[in-house]
Structure formats: C-alpha cells, structure tokens
Design a protein around this motif. Structure first.
Motif, PDB file in Angstrom:
ATOM      1  N   THR A  47      34.111  31.844  34.950  1.00  0.00           N
ATOM      2  CA  THR A  47      35.462  32.405  34.807  1.00  0.00           C
ATOM      3  C   THR A  47      35.898  32.477  33.346  1.00  0.00           C
ATOM      4  O   THR A  47      36.769  33.275  33.010  1.00  0.00           O
ATOM      5  CB  THR A  47      36.489  31.586  35.606  1.00  0.00           C
ATOM      6  N   LEU A 103      35.221  35.987  31.893  1.00  0.00           N
ATOM      7  CA  LEU A 103      35.922  37.147  32.444  1.00  0.00           C
ATOM      8  C   LEU A 103      37.057  37.582  31.514  1.00  0.00           C
ATOM      9  O   LEU A 103      37.634  36.760  30.799  1.00  0.00           O
ATOM     10  CB  LEU A 103      36.474  36.801  33.829  1.00  0.00           C
ATOM     11  N   PRO A 104      37.403  38.883  31.535  1.00  0.00           N
ATOM     12  CA  PRO A 104      38.513  39.355  30.694  1.00  0.00           C
ATOM     13  C   PRO A 104      39.813  38.672  31.111  1.00  0.00           C
ATOM     14  O   PRO A 104      40.128  38.569  32.295  1.00  0.00           O
ATOM     15  CB  PRO A 104      38.574  40.858  30.978  1.00  0.00           C
ATOM     16  N   SER A 105      40.570  38.189  30.142  1.00  0.00           N
ATOM     17  CA  SER A 105      41.712  37.323  30.448  1.00  0.00           C
ATOM     18  C   SER A 105      42.953  38.060  30.961  1.00  0.00           C
ATOM     19  O   SER A 105      43.803  37.447  31.572  1.00  0.00           O
ATOM     20  CB  SER A 105      42.080  36.513  29.203  1.00  0.00           C
ATOM     21  N   LYS A 106      43.081  39.320  30.752  1.00  0.00           N
ATOM     22  CA  LYS A 106      44.319  40.032  31.120  1.00  0.00           C
ATOM     23  C   LYS A 106      44.279  40.688  32.504  1.00  0.00           C
ATOM     24  O   LYS A 106      45.284  41.198  32.958  1.00  0.00           O
ATOM     25  CB  LYS A 106      44.625  41.119  30.073  1.00  0.00           C
ATOM     26  N   LYS A 107      43.155  40.669  33.169  1.00  0.00           N
ATOM     27  CA  LYS A 107      43.050  41.382  34.444  1.00  0.00           C
ATOM     28  C   LYS A 107      43.516  40.518  35.611  1.00  0.00           C
ATOM     29  O   LYS A 107      43.352  39.299  35.605  1.00  0.00           O
ATOM     30  CB  LYS A 107      41.612  41.831  34.683  1.00  0.00           C
ATOM     31  N   ILE A 108      44.044  41.165  36.618  1.00  0.00           N
ATOM     32  CA  ILE A 108      44.519  40.470  37.819  1.00  0.00           C
ATOM     33  C   ILE A 108      43.345  39.859  38.578  1.00  0.00           C
ATOM     34  O   ILE A 108      43.455  38.752  39.104  1.00  0.00           O
ATOM     35  CB  ILE A 108      45.317  41.436  38.719  1.00  0.00           C
ATOM     36  N   SER A 109      42.215  40.556  38.622  1.00  0.00           N
ATOM     37  CA  SER A 109      41.040  40.026  39.326  1.00  0.00           C
ATOM     38  C   SER A 109      40.558  38.726  38.685  1.00  0.00           C
ATOM     39  O   SER A 109      40.109  37.812  39.390  1.00  0.00           O
ATOM     40  CB  SER A 109      39.921  41.060  39.346  1.00  0.00           C
ATOM     41  N   THR A 110      40.654  38.616  37.371  1.00  0.00           N
ATOM     42  CA  THR A 110      40.285  37.382  36.686  1.00  0.00           C
ATOM     43  C   THR A 110      41.224  36.253  37.067  1.00  0.00           C
ATOM     44  O   THR A 110      40.796  35.136  37.357  1.00  0.00           O
ATOM     45  CB  THR A 110      40.314  37.586  35.162  1.00  0.00           C
ATOM     46  N   LYS A 111      42.520  36.549  37.080  1.00  0.00           N
ATOM     47  CA  LYS A 111      43.490  35.524  37.455  1.00  0.00           C
ATOM     48  C   LYS A 111      43.277  35.074  38.896  1.00  0.00           C
ATOM     49  O   LYS A 111      43.373  33.884  39.204  1.00  0.00           O
ATOM     50  CB  LYS A 111      44.902  36.043  37.250  1.00  0.00           C
TER      51      LYS A 111
END
Length: 182
Positions: free
Chosen positions: A41, A44-52
């Motif tokens: 994790t 993963l890109p920090s700004k995306k909803i899927s990452t959150k």
C-alpha cells in the motif's frame, strides 16, 4: 471428516494461499521493481480513492484478527476465575486485555521489533514447519521418496532458513535499539 479429506482440504488451502501470495508478490515486484516497499500500500498513489480504500481495508484486518486471537485468552481467564456467566465481567476482562496491549505498544520502545521477533519465530513455525511435519506424521505415503517428499523437505529447509534469518535480524534490531537507548 476422515483424515484423507482433511489432508485434501489442507493441501488445497496451502496451494491456494501460496498461489495467491506468490502472484501478488511477483506482480508487486513486476510493477515497482527495486522500489517495492515492505507494504504494498505504500507504493500506491496517495491521492486516489482506490488507494484509500485499500489502506482502510488493511487497517480493518488487524482489528478482526485481534479479536480472534484474544478470545481464547479471555475465555481462559474467565473460566479460571469462574466468571464466564457474567457479561459485565467478560467486558471488563476483554477491555483490560485490550488496554494493556495498547499501553505496551505505546510505551515499550522497541515493541515493533519484539513483534517482528515473535512473527519471525512463531509464524514460520506455525505456518510452514508444523503443517509439513504433521502432514508427514499423518500420511505415511508422503514419507516415501518421491516428488511430494522432496517438495516437503524443500519447504522445511526454506522455512528453517527464513525462521532463523528473521529471528536473527529481529534480535539484532532489538540489541541495536537497546544499545542506542543506553
């Protein structure tokens, strides 16, 4: 359920787990290469909803495991003191276990390293070594020389290597941390 059925279920579970974890590890390395971090994790890109969503699901996972791990301990305490029929006492026992664990995690300076030691030693033993040894003990046919025995022996050697290396590294981190604190 017979022993043969239990062995078949065990084999299917271990094969499925190995395939899933191995595939995720290979894909993670293929995607991020040498920049792959210890927790997928973190890559993963920090700004995306899927990452959150992925991060929040990994946060929920320990909470569910914690309850499963603590329940036998709480039950043993309640049975020892004959408190198993009183709901307020059961809540108090479980809350005390939770609070004491949190306080240890907060105030023990190298709690993470101790957990790494426990994980390296016991997780490898429980998830790699014991199943292979128990399988060999239960299934006499597996003890005959062949591909199955070779695979089991390889798993045992890899497990022993990983267990020794992980335990050594975690103990080294604990000792280094204690030297820094002195």
């Amino acid at each position: 359920m017979t022993i043969v059925c239990q062995l078949q279920v065990l084999i299917v579970c271990f094969v499925a787990s190995t395939i899933i974890y191995g595939t995720i590890a290979v894909l993670g390395y293929a995607m991020f290469g040498d920049y792959l971090m210890s927790q997928i994790t973190l890559n993963l890109p920090s700004k995306k909803i899927s990452t959150k969503l992925a991060i929040y699901s990994t946060i929920i996972n320990p909470f569910t495991k914690y309850a499963v791990l603590i329940t036998p301990i709480a039950n043993a305490i309640e049975e020892k003191w004959l408190l198993c029929k009183r709901k307020p006492i059961a809540i108090l026992v479980r809350t005390t276990i939770l609070v004491s664990t949190v306080l240890m995690a907060l105030f023990m300076p190298f709690f993470g390293y101790v957990m790494a030691f426990i994980g390296a030693f016991f997780s490898v033993t429980i998830s790699l070594l014991f199943p292979c040894i128990c399988y060999l003990k239960m299934n006499k046919a597996a003890r005959q020389f062949g591909l199955e025995l070779i695979v089991i022996i390889v798993i045992l050697f890899v497990g022993i290597f990983i267990g020794i290396l992980g335990t050594y590294l975690s103990v080294r981190h604990i000792v280094n941390h204690m030297k820094l604190c002195s």
